[in-house]
Each structure stands twice: as structure tokens, then as C-alpha cells.
Design a protein around this motif. Sequence first.
Motif, PDB file in Angstrom:
ATOM      1  N   ASN A  50       0.867  -1.175   0.000  1.00  0.00           N
ATOM      2  CA  ASN A  50       0.000   0.000   0.000  1.00  0.00           C
ATOM      3  C   ASN A  50       0.903   1.224   0.000  1.00  0.00           C
ATOM      4  O   ASN A  50       1.779   1.344   0.857  1.00  0.00           O
ATOM      5  N   ASP A  61      -3.204   7.404  -3.601  1.00  0.00           N
ATOM      6  CA  ASP A  61      -2.999   6.144  -2.882  1.00  0.00           C
ATOM      7  C   ASP A  61      -2.946   5.038  -3.914  1.00  0.00           C
ATOM      8  O   ASP A  61      -3.585   5.127  -4.968  1.00  0.00           O
ATOM      9  N   ARG A  74      -5.423   5.486  -6.916  1.00  0.00           N
ATOM     10  CA  ARG A  74      -6.539   6.421  -6.763  1.00  0.00           C
ATOM     11  C   ARG A  74      -5.953   7.822  -6.802  1.00  0.00           C
ATOM     12  O   ARG A  74      -5.204   8.226  -5.907  1.00  0.00           O
ATOM     13  N   CYS A  81      -9.945   6.275 -10.156  1.00  0.00           N
ATOM     14  CA  CYS A  81      -9.062   5.166  -9.819  1.00  0.00           C
ATOM     15  C   CYS A  81      -8.643   4.489 -11.124  1.00  0.00           C
ATOM     16  O   CYS A  81      -9.466   4.326 -12.032  1.00  0.00           O
ATOM     17  N   LEU A 137      -9.941   0.191  -2.272  1.00  0.00           N
ATOM     18  CA  LEU A 137      -9.320   1.440  -2.699  1.00  0.00           C
ATOM     19  C   LEU A 137     -10.213   2.207  -3.679  1.00  0.00           C
ATOM     20  O   LEU A 137     -10.349   3.422  -3.578  1.00  0.00           O
TER      21      LEU A 137
END
Length: 181
Positions: A50, A61, A74, A81, A137
Motif C-alpha cells: 500500500n 494512494d 486512486r 481510480c 481502494l
Amino acid sequence: MKTLILIGALLGVCLTQALADDSVNENNQGNDGGNSHQNVNINNQEHIANIHNYNSWNGWDAVWDYSMELFATRLFSKRACIVAKMNKEAFPSLEKLSKFKDQKPAKGTPPPPSLRFSISKTRVRNVAQFGRPIDKLCNGVPTYYAREYQGEALFFETQGCANAGILGLFGIYLCGNISGC
């Protein structure tokens, strides 16, 4: 009985190392005076990294799911995304990510390797097909699939692309206009 306890304790120590999670922090002072900070959390048991890039509105992210051989990013500024297939030969392994925290590139080091991806204009209808980490996510956010550029297309301008790589280790450029954003 003491032997079983000793064996259990040794197994616990060995498994703890094998299944341990790692965290990598990277700070970068850019040439333009801007700062970027990244945090990479590695879950060795689930084969997932991550990545959190803290850069205000341009932050993002990402989840790199080595089991599914997919990654998703994202992009906060795009409110979207992006999901793409990992190039196993090019992406750094979880082991290399883990070791990166102990290495600092020397001055004059060439730029890190990078890959470029073209974002499709068609939205993904079922994000759950990419597995739980990517679904978490991207859930509730318009999601698009991207494909890696091959051959001569690698030399196009990076203008209009989002850089979603790990500072100093690996670059990922997600390129294309996302409709509806």
C-alpha cells in the motif's frame, strides 16, 4: 511439554520474520521547492504493498497486489481510480521495496526505471473482480483500466500524465484524459 513450548516459540519467531510487515518512508525535496512524502506499507503475508503519496491535491494512494498481478492508483485530483496489470519483470519485488528503506540513491544516480500506461476511456463496471484490496481502494470512485505502452510509445512526453511511482525507486506514469472527471 517443555519441548513443545520451545518448538512453538521458535516457530513463532521464524513465522514472525517471514510474515512481517514493513514500512518505508521517503521524503523528497523537489527542484521546484515542493515537498513530497510517501509511505509504503508492505504486507508480506498477503503479498500487497500500500503506497500513500502525500502531496495535497496531487496526492494519491495505490495498492500493488502481487497475488493478482495488478496495481491500482486512486488519483485524488482526478477523482478517479486506475487499474492495470503489473509487468512482473519491471515492477520491484516486495523484497526490493522492503530493502529500499535502507538505501539512499547517491547524487548523480540515473533516474529510476519507469513504465507508462494509457488510460482507457471506458469505465470499469465491476471493481470487485480485481480483489478485495483494490475494491476497497476504488469502491465508489469512477475506475478505469490502463494498458502499458510498448515499443516506441515509451518516448512520448509525460505532460498530461500522473506520476504514481515510488520516489527514487520506480516510476509509473498514468496518461490519458479521463472522461466525466
